[in-house]
Design a protein around this motif. Structure first.
Motif, short mmCIF file in Angstrom:
data_model
loop_
_atom_site.label_atom_id
_atom_site.label_comp_id
_atom_site.label_asym_id
_atom_site.label_seq_id
_atom_site.Cartn_x
_atom_site.Cartn_y
_atom_site.Cartn_z
N MET A 242 0.83 -1.22 0.00
CA MET A 242 0.00 0.00 0.00
C MET A 242 0.87 1.27 0.00
O MET A 242 0.49 2.32 -0.49
CB MET A 242 -0.85 -0.03 1.28
N CYS A 243 2.08 1.12 0.56
CA CYS A 243 2.92 2.30 0.80
C CYS A 243 3.62 2.78 -0.48
O CYS A 243 4.20 2.01 -1.21
CB CYS A 243 3.95 1.96 1.87
N GLN A 244 3.55 4.08 -0.71
CA GLN A 244 4.17 4.67 -1.92
C GLN A 244 5.47 5.39 -1.58
O GLN A 244 5.90 6.28 -2.32
CB GLN A 244 3.20 5.71 -2.53
N CYS A 245 6.09 5.04 -0.44
CA CYS A 245 7.30 5.75 -0.01
C CYS A 245 8.37 5.80 -1.10
O CYS A 245 9.03 6.82 -1.27
CB CYS A 245 7.92 5.08 1.22
N ILE B 165 7.82 8.53 -3.41
CA ILE B 165 7.89 9.86 -2.77
C ILE B 165 9.34 10.26 -2.46
O ILE B 165 9.74 11.39 -2.70
CB ILE B 165 6.98 9.89 -1.53
N CYS C 274 -0.41 9.42 -2.40
CA CYS C 274 -0.58 8.07 -1.84
C CYS C 274 -2.01 7.92 -1.33
O CYS C 274 -2.48 8.73 -0.52
CB CYS C 274 0.41 7.85 -0.70
N ALA D 26 -3.21 6.11 0.84
CA ALA D 26 -3.33 5.88 2.29
C ALA D 26 -3.08 7.15 3.10
O ALA D 26 -3.41 7.21 4.29
CB ALA D 26 -2.32 4.81 2.71
N PHE D 27 -2.54 8.19 2.47
CA PHE D 27 -2.11 9.39 3.20
C PHE D 27 -3.26 10.05 3.97
O PHE D 27 -4.29 10.40 3.38
CB PHE D 27 -1.50 10.40 2.22
N CYS E 240 -3.07 5.83 6.80
CA CYS E 240 -1.72 6.12 7.30
C CYS E 240 -1.65 7.51 7.92
O CYS E 240 -1.84 8.52 7.23
CB CYS E 240 -0.74 6.00 6.12
N VAL F 273 1.74 3.53 8.25
CA VAL F 273 1.88 2.32 7.43
C VAL F 273 3.33 2.20 6.95
O VAL F 273 3.91 1.13 6.92
CB VAL F 273 0.92 2.38 6.21
N MET G 221 6.04 8.15 7.33
CA MET G 221 5.06 8.76 8.25
C MET G 221 5.54 8.67 9.69
O MET G 221 4.95 9.26 10.59
CB MET G 221 3.71 8.03 8.08
N CYS H 67 6.13 12.34 4.58
CA CYS H 67 4.68 12.17 4.81
C CYS H 67 4.30 12.73 6.19
O CYS H 67 3.26 13.36 6.35
CB CYS H 67 4.30 10.69 4.72
#
Ligand code: SF4
Length: 367
Positions: free
Chosen positions: A312-315, A318, A328, A330-331, A335, A341, A345, A352
């Motif tokens: 799920m995480c788009q780190c 980013i 993202c 989830a932002f 998350c 997440v 974050m 994030c």
């Protein structure tokens, strides 16, 4: 800061912003590499005051955010051993591995101590001779001298119940790799004083030349950041690829020589994994064979293996300038800093986290 100084500072900020608005006459894309500078940009609302054609994206400069799950899994494996104390910085404790974090095993009885420097870990080793104190060394090249110094001090004093999990990363090879992607289209890099600790200016000068980049080292105050952005804009307009160093810290050449000597006595560079970015050539440090007594991976026979990261995480997008936190899904929903997440974050320096704290909450307050 006194009232007069504050007024002067605000005047200078205003003048820098006015000049930026005059000079930015075409789309320009800059990468702000350092997490601390990204936090300052969001905290002081700099982003909103910039010309709309000037785009700022984040870079991989938050050491906790780039820690891959496989490394956290190794930290956890060692933390769960009997008679071990893991001495780690607070942010790292909450970073998720494949299934759990150091915080999870702490709750289940592993002995973890929160510290702020490697020397703190060595002090614990002195006080607790019946335990092996393990320090997960996480950070960029700027942290390497203090970790090297601590290992050399442990060796000198014969403190053999102390060891380090080497997980230090080097930014220049990673920035080099990112800049090879033509779609990223970064024209300038804003870097922080942090990179100057061991004065790795040569690597950044080469990056600037190789990728036609403008580079600028700035401090963390609003004025420093705006002056850095303005210098980058001027370089881009003039078609220059320079490395412009306005570091607030001046290190003497004797200090630099000492730091470099300690680092080369203790570490050498190897290919290393980065969260979301894969394995990058010669982008991390490991401990030399002569000091293997202080290498926790050898002492506990633990390897860094590939871990599982939340899909799920788009780190990864980013921290490589390919998106911003609101991209993202989830932002701010699944998350948040209370229920993170991904690592971006968790850390105060995570983009994030900063976006949530200073942008999202501010916009909710306004609404
Ligand atoms: S908002 Fe959360 S899930 Fe999304 S990229 Fe950031 S840390 Fe990862």
């Amino acid at each position: 800061m006194e009232v007069d100084d504050l007024t002067k500072d605000l005047d200078r900020q205003q003048a820098l912003l006015e000049e930026l608005h005059k000079l930015v006459d075409r789309p320009m894309r800059l990468m702000v590499v350092c997490g601390t500078q990204n936090r300052a940009i969001l905290k002081y609302g700099i982003r909103q005051k910039l010309p709309t054609m000037l785009e700022l994206v984040a870079g991989p400069g938050c050491s906790v955010c780039v820690m891959p799950a496989g490394h956290i899994d190794a930290f956890i494996k060692i933390a769960k051993q009997l008679k071990v104390i893991t001495a780690a910085c607070e942010d790292l404790i909450r970073v998720p591995g494949s299934n759990q974090s150091l915080a999870t095993v702490w709750k289940k009885g592993a002995r973890i101590e929160v510290i702020s420097s490697p020397m703190d870990a060595l002090d614990i080793a002195r006080r607790e001779p019946d335990f092996t104190v393990v320090y997960p060394a996480v950070g960029f090249e700027a942290t390497a001298p203090s970790v090297a110094e601590t290992i050399l001090e442990a060796a000198r004093l014969g403190i053999n119940n102390f060891c380090v999990i080497p997980s230090i990363r080097l930014l220049p090879p990673t920035i080099d790799l990112l800049m090879l992607d033509p779609d990223l289209n970064i024209q300038g890099l804003l870097c922080s004083d942090h990179i100057n600790t061991i004065s790795d200016t040569k690597a950044y000068t080469e990056l600037a030349k190789k990728h036609d980049l403008s580079c600028y080292i700035a401090g963390f105050e609003v004025v420093d950041i705006l002056a850095g952005i303005l210098s980058l804009v001027k370089q881009i307009r003039n078609g220059e690829s320079l490395f412009d160093d306005h570091s607030a810290f001046v290190y003497s050449s004797a200090d630099n020589r000492k730091a470099r000597k300690m680092v080369s006595e203790v570490f050498f560079a190897v290919d290393t994994d980065w969260r979301g970015l894969g394995t990058i050539e010669r982008s991390g440090f490991v401990i030399r064979e002569e000091l293997s007594l202080f290498d926790a991976t050898k002492r506990f026979n633990v390897r860094f293996e590939e871990g599982l990261e939340s899909c799920m995480c788009q780190c990864s997008a980013i921290i490589s300038g390919r998106g911003l936190p609101p991209d993202c899904p989830a932002f701010g929903l699944a998350c948040t800093p209370k229920n993170p997440v991904g690592p971006c974050m968790i850390s105060d320096e995570g983009i994030c986290h900063s976006y949530y704290k200073y942008n999202l909450q501010a916009s909710r307050l306004i609404l």
